[in-house]
Design a protein around this motif. Structure first.
Motif, short mmCIF file in Angstrom:
data_model
loop_
_atom_site.label_atom_id
_atom_site.label_comp_id
_atom_site.label_asym_id
_atom_site.label_seq_id
_atom_site.Cartn_x
_atom_site.Cartn_y
_atom_site.Cartn_z
N LYS A 21 0.84 -1.21 0.00
CA LYS A 21 0.00 0.00 0.00
C LYS A 21 0.87 1.25 0.00
O LYS A 21 0.57 2.24 -0.69
CB LYS A 21 -0.94 0.00 1.21
CG LYS A 21 -2.12 -0.95 1.10
CD LYS A 21 -2.99 -0.88 2.34
CE LYS A 21 -4.19 -1.79 2.23
NZ LYS A 21 -5.02 -1.75 3.47
N ASP A 22 1.94 1.23 0.77
CA ASP A 22 2.87 2.37 0.80
C ASP A 22 3.61 2.52 -0.52
O ASP A 22 3.84 3.63 -1.00
CB ASP A 22 3.86 2.22 1.95
CG ASP A 22 3.44 3.00 3.19
OD1 ASP A 22 2.25 3.37 3.26
OD2 ASP A 22 4.28 3.24 4.06
N LEU A 23 3.99 1.39 -1.13
CA LEU A 23 4.67 1.44 -2.43
C LEU A 23 3.83 2.17 -3.47
O LEU A 23 4.37 2.86 -4.34
CB LEU A 23 4.94 0.03 -2.95
CG LEU A 23 6.19 -0.73 -2.51
CD1 LEU A 23 6.30 -2.02 -3.33
CD2 LEU A 23 7.45 0.10 -2.68
N LEU A 24 2.52 2.00 -3.38
CA LEU A 24 1.63 2.53 -4.42
C LEU A 24 1.26 4.00 -4.20
O LEU A 24 0.61 4.60 -5.05
CB LEU A 24 0.35 1.67 -4.46
CG LEU A 24 0.55 0.18 -4.79
CD1 LEU A 24 -0.78 -0.55 -4.77
CD2 LEU A 24 1.26 -0.01 -6.12
N ARG A 25 1.67 4.57 -3.09
CA ARG A 25 1.36 5.99 -2.85
C ARG A 25 2.29 6.88 -3.69
O ARG A 25 3.42 6.51 -3.98
CB ARG A 25 1.49 6.32 -1.36
CG ARG A 25 0.52 5.52 -0.51
CD ARG A 25 0.62 5.88 0.96
NE ARG A 25 -0.04 4.88 1.79
CZ ARG A 25 -1.35 4.83 2.03
NH1 ARG A 25 -2.14 5.75 1.51
NH2 ARG A 25 -1.86 3.88 2.79
N ASP A 26 1.80 8.05 -4.04
CA ASP A 26 2.54 8.97 -4.90
C ASP A 26 3.84 9.41 -4.24
O ASP A 26 3.81 10.06 -3.19
CB ASP A 26 1.67 10.19 -5.21
CG ASP A 26 2.34 11.17 -6.16
OD1 ASP A 26 3.44 10.87 -6.68
OD2 ASP A 26 1.75 12.25 -6.40
N PRO A 27 5.01 9.08 -4.81
CA PRO A 27 6.28 9.46 -4.20
C PRO A 27 6.44 10.97 -4.03
O PRO A 27 7.11 11.43 -3.10
CB PRO A 27 7.33 8.90 -5.17
CG PRO A 27 6.62 7.83 -5.94
CD PRO A 27 5.20 8.29 -6.04
N LYS A 28 5.85 11.74 -4.92
CA LYS A 28 6.01 13.20 -4.86
C LYS A 28 5.41 13.78 -3.59
O LYS A 28 5.83 14.84 -3.12
CB LYS A 28 5.37 13.84 -6.09
CG LYS A 28 6.12 13.52 -7.38
CD LYS A 28 5.46 14.16 -8.59
CE LYS A 28 6.21 13.80 -9.87
NZ LYS A 28 5.53 14.34 -11.08
N ALA A 29 4.43 13.08 -3.00
CA ALA A 29 3.80 13.56 -1.76
C ALA A 29 4.80 13.57 -0.60
O ALA A 29 4.60 14.27 0.39
CB ALA A 29 2.60 12.70 -1.41
N ARG A 30 5.87 12.79 -0.71
CA ARG A 30 6.92 12.77 0.32
C ARG A 30 8.22 13.37 -0.22
O ARG A 30 9.31 13.07 0.28
CB ARG A 30 7.15 11.35 0.83
CG ARG A 30 7.52 10.32 -0.25
CD ARG A 30 7.64 8.91 0.34
NE ARG A 30 8.02 7.92 -0.65
CZ ARG A 30 7.20 7.25 -1.44
NH1 ARG A 30 5.88 7.47 -1.33
NH2 ARG A 30 7.64 6.36 -2.32
N ASP A 31 8.09 14.18 -1.27
CA ASP A 31 9.22 14.87 -1.88
C ASP A 31 10.25 13.91 -2.45
O ASP A 31 11.46 14.18 -2.46
CB ASP A 31 9.91 15.81 -0.87
CG ASP A 31 8.99 16.96 -0.47
OD1 ASP A 31 8.23 17.43 -1.32
OD2 ASP A 31 9.04 17.37 0.71
N THR A 32 9.79 12.78 -2.95
CA THR A 32 10.65 11.83 -3.65
C THR A 32 10.39 11.98 -5.14
O THR A 32 9.29 11.70 -5.62
CB THR A 32 10.37 10.38 -3.20
OG1 THR A 32 10.76 10.24 -1.83
CG2 THR A 32 11.15 9.38 -4.04
#
Length: 385
Positions: A21-32
């Motif tokens: 579930k965490d893998l599928l979250r938008d990386p940009k939301a955590r500045d990645t």
């Protein structure tokens, strides 16, 4: 160019579901912005149908391949990293299967059940030039990074003592429950105590330069075992390090008290009224980290005030989990970057440190004659568990 890490998921239990579930979250939301993640294959040892249900339950995009055996998963050419989510009793066999098959590995903690197994995995990864990392997700939280940096900058002076508690106030499980089942290396130490040890090591050990890190000079412990299975339900460790941190200019030892238990709770009302779960005490003040130790969201820095001086304001810092995530995406980002860059290990959780922590748990178990079944402790491979 953005690197997309293609993941194979080995096992389909609760921790695997949380991770994906965490893998599928938008990386940009955590500045990645430099890595992304996709799941290309999932395997369940019970059946291919279970893997299909896992994909459907989470709604994983991209039509991942499903397998009813781990042997099939590790043979899939469309996988960059395999995430191992089985009980720690099975980590050595599963991780070795993946490494022997030429796959990079992110393996859940505790890495294995003993240091001998961990050392073999490390040597195998080294020989095959493969990435291998123990998935101590707490290490990669921005909060943990900030705390380590504060120590390294000398914010609280020379750190002499750390106390860390990860206790859950639960019990009443059936003997077959993974928390009590010795066939699954059950007990508080490997499952919960690893987080208390994580805080001890990332503050008193990891904050020193690599060349100055020295393993504990003394390990003392107490343990209470469950009557039903003999698994540990309450373990406290007193660990002495031969140095202080960050400069060791005091030329003396430091120590940590690492606690873990089932019957008592380090956060009894779930509102952090019992704060803090971790205290990092230095000559110029201390850092307090609210629990739970495995997923803290806030800490405070309290500076020492001498008599007659004005009291310095307590600095309170809160770290939220972006996009309502659990926090496992940061370790996934680290693993992806390491694979992208051709690194075999992560600087945030080195092989050497994983081995030393396993050695500490080995010694604690030795002191209290806590032994798991021979098949689980064995370094033989392959063994069907």
């Amino acid at each position: 160019m953005v690197y997309n890490a293609r993941w194979g998921i080995l096992a389909t239990g609760g921790i695997a579901k949380t991770f994906v579930k965490d893998l599928l979250r938008d990386p940009k939301a955590r500045d990645t912005n430099d890595v992304t993640h996709s799941v290309t294959a999932v395997a369940s040892s019970s059946s291919k149908t279970r893997a299909e249900e896992f994909i459907s339950d989470i709604n994983i995009p991209g039509n991942p391949t499903t397998y009813g055996s781990y042997d099939e998963l590790v043979a899939d050419p469309n996988i960059d990293i395999i995430y191992i989510a089985t009980p720690h009793s099975h980590h050595y066999q599963n991780a070795r299967l993946a490494l022997e098959s030429g796959k990079n590995v992110l393996c859940e903690k505790s890495f294995t059940v003993n240091a001998a197994q961990t050392k073999i995995l490390v040597e195998l990864a080294k020989q095959k030039k493969l990435f291998l990392m123990e998935a101590v997700w707490t290490r990669y939280f921005p909060l943990s990074v900030q705390v380590r940096e504060l120590i390294q900058k000398g914010e609280i002076g020379e750190v002499l003592r750390v106390t860390a508690d990860n206790s859950i106030g639960q019990g009443g499980w059936d003997q077959s429950h993974r928390m009590l089942n010795l066939d699954l290396a059950g007990g508080a130490l490997l499952d919960l105590g690893i987080y208390s040890l994580t805080w001890a090591f990332q503050t008193l050990y990891h904050t020193l330069p690599l060349s100055q890190r020295k393993p504990p000079s003394s390990i003392l412990s107490t343990m209470v075992k469950t009557a039903s299975t003999g698994a540990d339900e309450d373990t406290t460790m007193l660990i002495t390090f031969p140095t202080t941190t960050p400069s060791n200019n005091l030329q003396r030892t430091s120590h940590a008290v690492a606690m873990t238990a089932f019957p008592v709770d380090s956060n009894p009302d779930k509102q952090n009224s019992a704060r803090p779960a971790i205290r990092i005490q230095g000559t110029k003040g201390e850092i307090q980290v609210d629990g739970p130790a495995y997923r803290p969201e806030r800490y405070r820095v309290i500076s020492k005030t001498r008599e007659g001086e004005p009291v310095k304001a307590v600095r309170e810092v809160e770290n939220v989990f972006p996009s309502n995530g659990h926090g496992m995406y940061w370790e996934a980002d680290e693993a992806a970057r390491c694979v992208r860059d051709g690194k075999l290990e992560s600087e945030g959780m080195t092989w050497e440190e994983s081995v030393v922590i396993m050695e500490v748990m080995d010694e604690v178990r030795r002191q209290h004659d806590l032994v798991y079944p021979e098949k689980i402790e064995s370094t033989d491979y392959p063994i069907k568990l």
